[in-house]
Design an enzyme around this catalytic site. Structure first.
Site, PDB file in Angstrom:
ATOM      1  N   ARG A  59      -9.463 -22.613 -42.998  1.00 27.52           N
ATOM      2  CA  ARG A  59     -10.762 -23.077 -42.487  1.00 27.52           C
ATOM      3  C   ARG A  59     -11.841 -22.947 -43.566  1.00 27.52           C
ATOM      4  O   ARG A  59     -12.632 -23.855 -43.775  1.00 27.52           O
ATOM      5  CB  ARG A  59     -11.200 -22.250 -41.268  1.00 27.52           C
ATOM      6  CG  ARG A  59     -10.236 -22.274 -40.111  1.00 27.52           C
ATOM      7  CD  ARG A  59     -10.485 -23.420 -39.147  1.00 27.52           C
ATOM      8  NE  ARG A  59      -9.658 -23.257 -37.967  1.00 27.52           N
ATOM      9  CZ  ARG A  59      -8.414 -23.730 -37.832  1.00 27.52           C
ATOM     10  NH1 ARG A  59      -7.865 -24.443 -38.801  1.00 27.52           N
ATOM     11  NH2 ARG A  59      -7.724 -23.515 -36.716  1.00 27.52           N
ATOM     12  N   GLU A  81      -1.419 -17.277 -23.086  1.00 25.40           N
ATOM     13  CA  GLU A  81      -1.632 -18.594 -23.704  1.00 25.40           C
ATOM     14  C   GLU A  81      -0.312 -19.277 -24.082  1.00 25.40           C
ATOM     15  O   GLU A  81       0.221 -19.062 -25.161  1.00 25.40           O
ATOM     16  CB  GLU A  81      -2.512 -18.454 -24.959  1.00 25.40           C
ATOM     17  CG  GLU A  81      -2.767 -19.807 -25.643  1.00 25.40           C
ATOM     18  CD  GLU A  81      -3.640 -19.720 -26.890  1.00 25.40           C
ATOM     19  OE1 GLU A  81      -4.028 -18.612 -27.291  1.00 25.40           O
ATOM     20  OE2 GLU A  81      -3.916 -20.774 -27.481  1.00 25.40           O
ATOM     21  N   LYS A 114      -4.635 -19.339 -20.473  1.00 27.35           N
ATOM     22  CA  LYS A 114      -5.237 -20.188 -21.516  1.00 27.35           C
ATOM     23  C   LYS A 114      -4.237 -21.277 -21.909  1.00 27.35           C
ATOM     24  O   LYS A 114      -3.415 -21.076 -22.797  1.00 27.35           O
ATOM     25  CB  LYS A 114      -5.615 -19.337 -22.733  1.00 27.35           C
ATOM     26  CG  LYS A 114      -6.120 -20.162 -23.909  1.00 27.35           C
ATOM     27  CD  LYS A 114      -6.786 -19.310 -24.974  1.00 27.35           C
ATOM     28  CE  LYS A 114      -7.158 -20.163 -26.172  1.00 27.35           C
ATOM     29  NZ  LYS A 114      -7.979 -19.462 -27.165  1.00 27.35           N
ATOM     30  N   SER A 165      -8.690 -25.904 -27.214  1.00 24.63           N
ATOM     31  CA  SER A 165      -9.047 -27.282 -27.597  1.00 24.63           C
ATOM     32  C   SER A 165      -7.905 -27.970 -28.348  1.00 24.63           C
ATOM     33  O   SER A 165      -7.819 -29.203 -28.302  1.00 24.63           O
ATOM     34  CB  SER A 165     -10.357 -27.327 -28.377  1.00 24.63           C
ATOM     35  OG  SER A 165     -10.331 -26.503 -29.518  1.00 24.63           O
ATOM     36  N   GLY A 166      -7.087 -27.205 -29.038  1.00 22.20           N
ATOM     37  CA  GLY A 166      -5.819 -27.709 -29.570  1.00 22.20           C
ATOM     38  C   GLY A 166      -5.874 -28.858 -30.574  1.00 22.20           C
ATOM     39  O   GLY A 166      -4.871 -29.542 -30.759  1.00 22.20           O
ATOM     40  N   GLY A 167      -7.012 -29.105 -31.190  1.00 17.84           N
ATOM     41  CA  GLY A 167      -7.096 -30.210 -32.153  1.00 17.84           C
ATOM     42  C   GLY A 167      -7.924 -31.379 -31.640  1.00 17.84           C
ATOM     43  O   GLY A 167      -8.119 -32.375 -32.339  1.00 17.84           O
ATOM     44  N   ARG A 210     -11.563 -24.221 -32.537  1.00 21.05           N
ATOM     45  CA  ARG A 210     -12.111 -25.289 -33.374  1.00 21.05           C
ATOM     46  C   ARG A 210     -13.229 -26.085 -32.703  1.00 21.05           C
ATOM     47  O   ARG A 210     -14.241 -26.402 -33.337  1.00 21.05           O
ATOM     48  CB  ARG A 210     -10.975 -26.226 -33.818  1.00 21.05           C
ATOM     49  CG  ARG A 210     -10.098 -25.612 -34.882  1.00 21.05           C
ATOM     50  CD  ARG A 210      -8.771 -26.297 -34.993  1.00 21.05           C
ATOM     51  NE  ARG A 210      -7.893 -26.013 -33.849  1.00 21.05           N
ATOM     52  CZ  ARG A 210      -6.685 -26.518 -33.690  1.00 21.05           C
ATOM     53  NH1 ARG A 210      -6.197 -27.355 -34.587  1.00 21.05           N
ATOM     54  NH2 ARG A 210      -5.944 -26.197 -32.647  1.00 21.05           N
TER      55      ARG A 210
HETATM   56  C1  5MM Z   1      -8.693 -19.355 -33.383  1.00 21.56           C
HETATM   57  O1  5MM Z   1      -7.321 -19.640 -33.552  1.00 21.56           O
HETATM   58  C2  5MM Z   1      -6.427 -18.794 -32.844  1.00 21.56           C
HETATM   59  C3  5MM Z   1      -5.514 -18.069 -33.770  1.00 21.56           C
HETATM   60  O2  5MM Z   1      -4.652 -18.965 -34.410  1.00 21.56           O
HETATM   61  P1  5MM Z   1      -3.603 -18.492 -35.546  1.00 21.56           P
HETATM   62  O3  5MM Z   1      -2.811 -17.356 -35.009  1.00 21.56           O
HETATM   63  O4  5MM Z   1      -2.801 -19.728 -35.770  1.00 21.56           O
HETATM   64  O5  5MM Z   1      -4.386 -18.113 -36.739  1.00 21.56           O
HETATM   65  C4  5MM Z   1      -5.668 -19.647 -31.794  1.00 21.56           C
HETATM   66  O6  5MM Z   1      -4.695 -18.920 -31.109  1.00 21.56           O
HETATM   67  C5  5MM Z   1      -6.677 -20.145 -30.816  1.00 21.56           C
HETATM   68  O7  5MM Z   1      -7.174 -19.062 -30.063  1.00 21.56           O
HETATM   69  C6  5MM Z   1      -6.137 -21.175 -29.846  1.00 21.56           C
HETATM   70  O8  5MM Z   1      -5.191 -22.019 -30.422  1.00 21.56           O
HETATM   71  C7  5MM Z   1      -7.299 -22.003 -29.351  1.00 21.56           C
HETATM   72  O9  5MM Z   1      -7.959 -22.550 -30.460  1.00 21.56           O
HETATM   73  P2  5MM Z   1      -8.250 -24.111 -30.468  1.00 21.56           P
HETATM   74  O10 5MM Z   1      -8.798 -24.373 -31.858  1.00 21.56           O
HETATM   75  O11 5MM Z   1      -6.940 -24.786 -30.200  1.00 21.56           O
HETATM   76  O12 5MM Z   1      -9.268 -24.311 -29.378  1.00 21.56           O
END
Ligand code: 5MM
Length: 330
Positions: free
Chosen positions: A33, A176, A218, A260-262, A290
């Protein structure tokens, strides 16, 4: 285990107009990021970035809790440990406790999340540091011949074991199971896999005697794959999502906080609004990473002088997502 503590925390996490900020990027992810904006990731720059988010004035109107990473829960803001700083703003500190998803032996293209070994002791330490809730993410990919039943079952089993270990220590587990958006699959395929995954997760949670009133789910929204040629629109996503969840998520679960997943920040906001227009027996809120952070991140770009505008971007997005989550069903 104190069921009332679990229930009270879970309800506070999905209090009206509020949702959760996922700021638990692991070392590799935060590196990615920050690299994108030309900043070298290290504990100091990671904290500078996250401090910009956490110190945004008034954001506690929209944010009930923040999921922290192990590095961050041990850091301080203005001489105050991060968990205590958040609590002083009325924000619940949470912690990511999984150790990430790794390749699953014998199942090419599939992942299993690690982190159960020593989890009881790690949770005790996180509780001491101030964590009120925790998060464990399992990843389910859609592709040719996948997901396998074994992948779904194994991840569901780990999620359930994690959940009850959290509850044992009055820490609310965010469960999640993320069905990834990667791939060319359509909405119907995502719906089928999401339903199967959630069924397996709730069967395991029940088998392990998890307290459903003291957990938060989640999940992904039911959405077409990123490379799909037929893109579902917000009302279709909402209909398929709520329909699926009504079939498989017990009403005792106090809240569903979507990832949000992308999706872009606007997509994640619009889809959440449509979902809330339909409504269900649970609070339908957010735990975006994200979609809540992207605009703030690209405004901040690591510069001290950009902090006020980046905070404004973060505040504005959090407000929009909160409004989407607050729409009453019709
Ligand atoms: C913030 O990202 C979280 C940690 O991800 P990594 O273990 O891959 O570093 C991730 O679990 C996040 O909480 C969820 O995927 C939700 O984030 P998004 O961006 O999908 O809303």
């Amino acid at each position: 285990m104190d069921i009332n503590v679990l229930k009270t925390t879970a309800q506070a996490m999905v209090a009206p107009s509020k949702g959760i900020l996922a700021a638990d990027e692991s070392t590799k992810t935060i590196q990615k990021r920050l690299e994108k904006i030309g900043v070298q990731s290290n504990p100091e720059t990671n904290l500078a970035y996250r401090q910009m988010l956490f110190t945004t004035l008034g954001v506690e109107e929209f944010i009930s809790g923040v999921i922290l990473y192990d590095e961050t829960i041990r850091q301080s803001i203005d001489g105050q440990p991060v968990p205590q700083y958040l609590q002083s703003k009325g924000i619940l500190p949470g912690i990511k406790v999984d150790k990430g998803a790794v390749d699953m032996a014998n199942f090419p293209g599939e992942k299993i999340t690690e982190g159960l070994d020593g989890l009881r002791d790690r949770l005790a330490e996180y509780k001491e540091l101030g964590a009120k809730f925790a998060k464990w993410r399992a990843v389910i990919a859609i592709g040719a011949g996948i997901p396998s039943d074994t992948c779904i079952e194994s991840n569901a089993e780990s999620l359930a074991q994690y959940a009850v270990l959290c509850q044992e220590q009055d820490i609310v587990p965010i469960v999640e199971p993320e069905v990834l958006m990667d791939g060319g699959h359509d909405l119907a395929r995502c719906q089928e896999v999401t339903k199967k995954t959630l069924k397996a997760v709730f069967a395991k949670l029940t088998a392990h005697k998890a307290i459903l009133e003291g957990m938060i789910l989640k999940p992904n929204m039911v959405i077409s794959g990123k490379e799909s040629t037929v893109k579902a629109i917000a009302s279709e996503i909402a209909k398929a999502t709520v329909e699926t969840f009504k079939e498989v998520v017990p009403a005792e679960v106090p809240g569903i906080v979507f990832l949000s997943g992308g999706q872009s920040p606007d997509e994640a906001t619009e889809n959440l609004a449509e979902i809330n227009k339909i409504g269900g027996p649970w609070q339908l809120s957010y735990s975006y990473g994200r979609a809540l952070q992207d605009e703030a991140l690209t405004t901040w770009v690591g510069k001290e002088e950009s902090v006020p505008t980046a905070q404004q971007a973060f505040y504005d997005r959090a407000q929009k997502v909160s409004q989407a989550r607050s729409i009453k069903s019709v």
